[in-house]
Write an enzyme that holds these catalytic residues in place. Structure first.
Site, PDB file in Angstrom:
ATOM      1  N   ASP A 177      -0.708  -7.678   6.475  1.00 60.23           N
ATOM      2  CA  ASP A 177      -1.766  -6.672   6.311  1.00 60.23           C
ATOM      3  C   ASP A 177      -2.945  -7.378   5.648  1.00 60.23           C
ATOM      4  OD1 ASP A 177      -3.467  -4.677   5.351  1.00 60.23           O
ATOM      5  OD2 ASP A 177      -1.849  -3.264   4.920  1.00 60.23           O
TER       6      ASP A 177
ATOM      7  N   LYS B 165     -11.655   0.232   5.835  1.00 61.58           N
ATOM      8  CA  LYS B 165     -12.112  -0.432   4.609  1.00 61.58           C
ATOM      9  C   LYS B 165     -13.230  -1.439   4.941  1.00 61.58           C
ATOM     10  CE  LYS B 165      -8.657   2.025   3.179  1.00 61.58           C
ATOM     11  NZ  LYS B 165      -7.296   1.540   3.019  1.00 61.58           N
TER      12      LYS B 165
ATOM     13  N   TYR C  49       0.848  -1.193   0.000  1.00 60.64           N
ATOM     14  CA  TYR C  49       0.000   0.000   0.000  1.00 60.64           C
ATOM     15  C   TYR C  49       0.893   1.257   0.000  1.00 60.64           C
ATOM     16  CZ  TYR C  49      -3.313   3.413   1.898  1.00 60.64           C
ATOM     17  OH  TYR C  49      -4.080   4.522   2.114  1.00 60.64           O
TER      18      TYR C  49
HETATM   19  C1  LIG Z   1      -6.006   1.942   3.472  1.00 57.10           C
HETATM   20  C2  LIG Z   1      -4.934   0.972   3.710  1.00 57.10           C
HETATM   21  C3  LIG Z   1      -3.963   1.178   4.695  1.00 57.10           C
HETATM   22  C4  LIG Z   1      -3.914   2.452   5.523  1.00 57.10           C
HETATM   23  O1  LIG Z   1      -5.005   2.571   6.355  1.00 57.10           O
HETATM   24  P1  LIG Z   1      -5.660   3.975   6.803  1.00 57.10           P
HETATM   25  O2  LIG Z   1      -6.820   3.544   7.618  1.00 57.10           O
HETATM   26  O3  LIG Z   1      -6.024   4.705   5.552  1.00 57.10           O
HETATM   27  O4  LIG Z   1      -4.627   4.712   7.583  1.00 57.10           O
HETATM   28  C5  LIG Z   1      -3.009   0.199   4.894  1.00 57.10           C
HETATM   29  N1  LIG Z   1      -2.996  -0.926   4.155  1.00 57.10           N
HETATM   30  C6  LIG Z   1      -3.911  -1.161   3.192  1.00 57.10           C
HETATM   31  C7  LIG Z   1      -3.845  -2.415   2.409  1.00 57.10           C
HETATM   32  C8  LIG Z   1      -4.913  -0.218   2.936  1.00 57.10           C
HETATM   33  O5  LIG Z   1      -5.801  -0.455   1.967  1.00 57.10           O
END
Ligand SMILES: *Cc1c(COP(=O)(O)O)cnc(C)c1O
Length: 379
Positions: free
Chosen positions: A170, A195, A99
């Protein structure tokens, strides 16, 4: 309890000692009255702990089949907390396909604190080649953004354990509905709950889940000591969103399948990235590791230019051109000018992100309407 029941019922014990409300109260308070003789009832100051936050931490931990959840003010704050486990001189092995915000905090913040990051392409290189006595972490994202590469978590956990490293996964794109990395041997699961976990594009929040008590204590200490906590209202919103995670994910996956197949057969489309397609480079491992193939579909155009991509974006009516993913509404983004704008073009092309690549976060609308919208935009 099986997953769908856990999503709803994991967390109903003693949420509200005062009135037994079915949902956790939003404890919008800085501090808690103490009794000079008996001490306090488990909470003293909301940076250290807050009951609404604790309810969410327990809920996310349960979904990941983990022992401890620790939530933060954003996904990136959760990444930041993991990096604070390290010290100057330590090394991290990760992939080129992380990301954009994760790449940024690695390469533009923690690099300056003396931590060394190796960014590798797992399709042409192996993690073992970069392990030194200073290596502390392997960091992967799976599926990746935006081309949805899949890492074999179990295989990585063997490498990581054999070398006394910690494996961080992640799990934002999969959500615990599709995969539970701790079960596959990961040490830390990280989420941007902004998300799929929240699911309604109405909050920014991050989470970590671990099994090891000492590691959880260390991360709770970092949460308290460096302060990137999530507020009670935001914790409540994610808690509420989680209750429909399983039904949303099921529909996201069904709709994504219909759209991936539509795009795959479209004459203007060059390449479709969705792990459920047999043509996807990691389809085999995706089938073994994931319950279904997720709600994100990326595609490039035969006329492979930014201009052609913008023409499509301009014509879309239902699908909204915006950053982010994982909400109930379909969103689309142009990776080269949004998430990967800071990556030089040559490097970006090597990652598989061509000039026209569009990343579609398929929502839970009627798939027929989404397909019609794409159909008229692709003319
Ligand atoms: C959006 C996202 C992040 C960061 O998260 P935030 O809540 O925007 O700080 C990290 N990893 C992935 C895969 C993401 O889609």
């Amino acid at each position: 309890m099986k997953f769908n029941t856990k999503v709803i019922h994991s967390n109903l014990k003693d949420l509200d000692p005062a009135f037994d409300s079915v949902n956790p109260p939003i404890y919008q308070t800085t501090t808690f009255k103490q009794d000079s003789l008996k001490g306090h009832k488990g909470f003293e100051y909301s940076r250290t702990a807050n009951p609404t936050r604790s309810a969410l931490e327990e809920s996310i931990a349960t979904l990941e089949n983990g022992n401890y959840g620790i939530v933060f003010s954003s996904g990136i704050a959760a990444v930041d907390a993991v990096l604070k486990l390290l010290k100057s001189g330590d090394e991290v092995i990760t992939t080129t396909n992380v990301y954009g915000g994760t790449y940024r905090i690695f390469n533009q913040v923690y690099k300056h604190f003396g931590i060394k990051f190796h960014f590798i392409n797992p399709n042409t290189d192996t993690f073992e080649n970069y392990i030194t006595p200073k290596t502390k972490l392997i960091w992967v994202e799976t599926p990746t953004n935006p081309i949805l590469s899949i890492a074999d978590i179990k295989a990585l956990s063997h490498i990581s354990k054999a070398n006394n490293l910690r494996l961080v996964v992640d799990n934002t794109f999969a959500s615990p509905y599709l995969q539970q990395p701790l079960e596959l041997g990961a040490d830390i699961v990280m989420h941007s709950a902004s998300k799929y976990l929240s699911g309604h594009s109405d909050v920014i929040l991050g989470a970590l889940v671990v099994n090891d008590k000492a590691l959880a204590d260390e991360l709770h200490f970092i949460q308290k000591a460096t302060g990137a906590i999530a507020g009670p209202m935001d914790c409540y919103l994610v808690f509420r969103g989680i209750k429909t995670l399983h039904v949303r994910m099921q529909r996201h996956c069904e709709n994504a399948k219909a759209i991936a197949e539509f795009l795959y057969n479209h004459s203007k489309v060059k390449q479709v990235f969705w792990p459920g397609l047999p043509s996807h480079a990691n389809h085999h491992i995706a089938k073994l590791q994931l319950k279904d193939f997720g709600g994100v579909v990326s595609f490039s155009l035969k006329e492979d230019s930014q201009d052609a991509a913008f023409q499509v974006l301009k014509k879309l009516n239902i699908i909204t051109y915006a950053e982010s993913l994982g909400g109930v509404e379909s969103l689309i983004g142009h990776s080269a000018s949004m998430s990967h704008a800071s990556v030089p073009r040559e490097e970006r092309l090597l990652m598989g992100i061509s000039d026209s690549l569009l990343r579609l976060s398929v929502g839970i609308e009627d798939s027929e309407d989404l397909i019609s919208d794409l159909q008229q935009a692709l003319i």
